[in-house]
Design a protein around this motif. Structure first.
Motif, short mmCIF file in Angstrom:
data_model
loop_
_atom_site.label_atom_id
_atom_site.label_comp_id
_atom_site.label_asym_id
_atom_site.label_seq_id
_atom_site.Cartn_x
_atom_site.Cartn_y
_atom_site.Cartn_z
N SER A 224 0.86 -1.28 0.10
CA SER A 224 0.05 -0.12 0.01
C SER A 224 0.74 1.27 0.10
N PHE A 225 1.93 1.15 0.89
CA PHE A 225 2.94 2.43 0.93
C PHE A 225 3.49 2.66 -0.44
N ALA A 226 3.85 1.46 -1.24
CA ALA A 226 4.38 1.50 -2.26
C ALA A 226 3.57 2.30 -3.57
N ARG A 227 2.36 2.00 -3.49
CA ARG A 227 1.38 2.53 -4.31
C ARG A 227 1.41 4.27 -4.15
N THR A 228 1.06 4.42 -2.62
CA THR A 228 0.68 5.80 -2.12
C THR A 228 1.93 6.71 -2.46
N PHE A 229 3.19 6.37 -2.48
CA PHE A 229 4.21 7.10 -2.14
C PHE A 229 5.20 6.58 -3.22
N SER A 230 5.03 6.20 -4.27
CA SER A 230 5.73 5.63 -5.37
C SER A 230 6.88 6.54 -5.54
N ALA A 231 6.71 7.80 -5.77
CA ALA A 231 7.87 8.76 -6.12
C ALA A 231 8.30 9.72 -5.15
N TYR A 232 8.07 9.23 -3.69
CA TYR A 232 8.49 10.11 -2.66
C TYR A 232 10.34 10.16 -2.88
N PRO A 233 10.50 11.43 -2.62
CA PRO A 233 12.02 11.90 -3.02
C PRO A 233 12.91 11.58 -1.47
N TRP A 234 13.19 10.20 -1.22
CA TRP A 234 13.73 9.88 0.01
C TRP A 234 15.27 10.28 -0.18
N PRO A 235 15.57 11.06 0.91
CA PRO A 235 17.07 11.44 1.02
C PRO A 235 18.16 10.22 0.97
N ASN A 236 19.05 10.48 0.50
CA ASN A 236 20.28 9.08 0.81
C ASN A 236 20.84 9.23 2.09
N VAL A 237 21.12 10.68 2.58
CA VAL A 237 21.71 10.96 3.81
C VAL A 237 20.89 11.76 4.60
N TYR A 238 20.83 11.24 6.25
CA TYR A 238 19.80 12.03 7.12
C TYR A 238 20.66 12.51 8.05
N THR A 239 20.16 13.91 8.64
CA THR A 239 21.02 14.76 9.55
C THR A 239 19.83 15.03 10.59
N PRO A 240 20.40 15.53 11.61
CA PRO A 240 19.58 16.21 12.85
C PRO A 240 18.52 17.21 12.26
N ALA A 241 18.99 17.85 10.97
CA ALA A 241 17.96 19.07 10.67
C ALA A 241 17.10 18.62 9.97
N ASP A 242 16.75 17.21 9.39
CA ASP A 242 15.54 16.78 8.70
C ASP A 242 14.72 16.24 9.57
N PRO A 243 13.26 15.89 9.33
CA PRO A 243 12.47 15.29 10.22
C PRO A 243 12.64 13.78 10.36
N PHE A 244 13.30 13.08 9.38
CA PHE A 244 13.69 11.78 9.69
C PHE A 244 14.96 11.39 10.44
N GLY A 245 15.92 12.33 10.06
CA GLY A 245 17.29 12.39 10.76
C GLY A 245 17.16 12.71 12.46
N ALA A 246 16.10 13.53 12.57
CA ALA A 246 15.83 13.90 14.18
C ALA A 246 15.18 12.60 14.77
N LEU A 247 14.70 11.55 14.07
CA LEU A 247 14.34 10.40 14.84
C LEU A 247 15.50 9.54 15.09
N VAL A 248 16.72 9.88 14.60
CA VAL A 248 17.69 8.78 15.21
C VAL A 248 18.23 8.67 16.69
N PRO A 249 18.22 7.79 17.07
CA PRO A 249 18.41 7.79 18.48
C PRO A 249 19.89 8.01 18.64
N LEU A 250 20.32 8.73 19.63
CA LEU A 250 21.67 9.01 19.94
C LEU A 250 22.02 8.54 21.37
N GLY A 251 23.59 8.33 21.50
CA GLY A 251 24.01 7.83 22.62
C GLY A 251 23.49 6.56 22.98
N LYS A 252 22.99 6.54 24.32
CA LYS A 252 22.61 5.15 25.18
C LYS A 252 21.27 5.00 24.60
N ARG A 253 20.68 5.85 23.87
CA ARG A 253 19.24 5.55 23.85
C ARG A 253 18.84 4.54 22.61
#
Length: 308
Positions: A224-253
């Motif tokens: 279902s996701f593949a059909r709905t978001f077939s052309a979504y521009p996923w970045p190849n690199v994620y940083t704390p500045a983007d909404p997905f990178g902000a989800l990356v747990p750091l340290g002991k989390r």
């Protein structure tokens, strides 16, 4: 990056055929519904025998290769498993983690149980390239699908998961019951889900002057996701500045907790989503699922855009 539902590397006909033999192997082994899947019984059903006292070093591999001659499927990198079709023997790198040994064993059992595969090569060497879900050769993709269907008892994992809340912790908990790796369990969870969901698999974050960068390893969407978001521009690199990178747990989390975000579908509609993450240090999983659709913004012509 174009999204495809998992297992799209097999046609529906190919997948159904492999699945049929996976079910047959489970039934012949008396393992249907038995958790975790008894791998040794599957090997017996596949008429193959594991050899535990050999080390897959260069000398041993050279000896096997010399006997196979041209009927050899050679590994592209470090050999993790070997299937000797002529003798029906299976060798697995015993330095692998137990959960990965189980998958490699089932992959080799697939080479032995799928009737059109057993006669293709006299000796089959498997490495990470062959065990990758996006393996280049159909031969390996079929063996991977066989291993996955047997390991997760066809639809049993998906059916058990459906009885729990949809969250990253569900496949993590179920992985213990199936004695499967977290990666394989999370992938199975999303790939067979009826929900509109996706998991981003990132490499561990690398420190930078501005924080960190985490590169994209793989995207696993539900159909279902593949059909709905077939052309979504996923970045190849994620940083704390983007909404997905902000989800990356750091340290002991180990997890970020749940957060809301909005994604735009291929048809222009906006979709309200919930995202959460988990890491066991080897990779970062970001699970995203759609919880509702938002109305498109209404564009009002300037000559009508007046205060009343």
């Amino acid at each position: 990056m174009t999204l495809k539902p998992d297992d799209s590397s097999l046609t529906p006909h190919q997948w159904r055929n492999v699945r049929r033999y996976a079910q047959k192997a489970l039934q012949e082994a008396g393992a249907l519904g038995v958790l975790p899947t008894p791998v040794d019984d599957i090997l017996v059903a596949a008429n193959v025998e594991p050899i535990n006292d050999e080390i897959l070093d260069s000398g041993f591999l050279r000896k096997l290769r010399s006997r196979a001659g041209d009927a050899l499927k050679r590994a592209l990198s470090k050999v993790l498993g070997v299937f000797d079709a002529k003798s029906g023997l299976v060798f697995v790198d015993r330095l692998l983690k137990p959960v990965k040994q189980r998958f490699v064993m089932l992959h080799e059992a697939g080479h032995g149980f799928l009737p059109w595969q057993r006669t293709m090569y006299e000796l089959v060497e498997d490495c990470d390239h062959a065990l990758d879900p996006e393996a280049a050769e159909l031969f390996d993709r079929e063996a991977n699908a066989f291993a996955s269907e047997v390991l997760f008892q066809l639809d049993t994992f998906a059916e058990m998961a459906a009885d729990h809340d949809f969250e990253i912790w569900t496949p993590i908990r179920l992985s213990k019951e199936f004695d499967a790796s977290l990666y394989a369990s999370i992938r199975q969870y999303v790939a067979k889900s009826d929900r509109c969901c996706v998991v981003l698999v990132l490499n561990p974050p690398e420190p930078t002057n501005g924080g960190f960068e985490a590169s994209l390893r793989r995207i696993v969407p539900s159909a279902s996701f593949a059909r709905t978001f077939s052309a979504y521009p996923w970045p190849n690199v994620y940083t704390p500045a983007d909404p997905f990178g902000a989800l990356v747990p750091l340290g002991k989390r180990r997890s970020s907790g749940k957060r809301n975000l909005v994604l735009k579908g291929s048809d222009g509609n906006r979709h309200e989503c919930v995202a959460e993450s988990f890491t066991q240090t080897y990779q970062v999983f970001i699970l995203i699922h759609v919880v509702g659709s938002l109305p498109r913004p209404i564009v009002v012509p300037n000559h009508l855009n007046r205060s009343i």
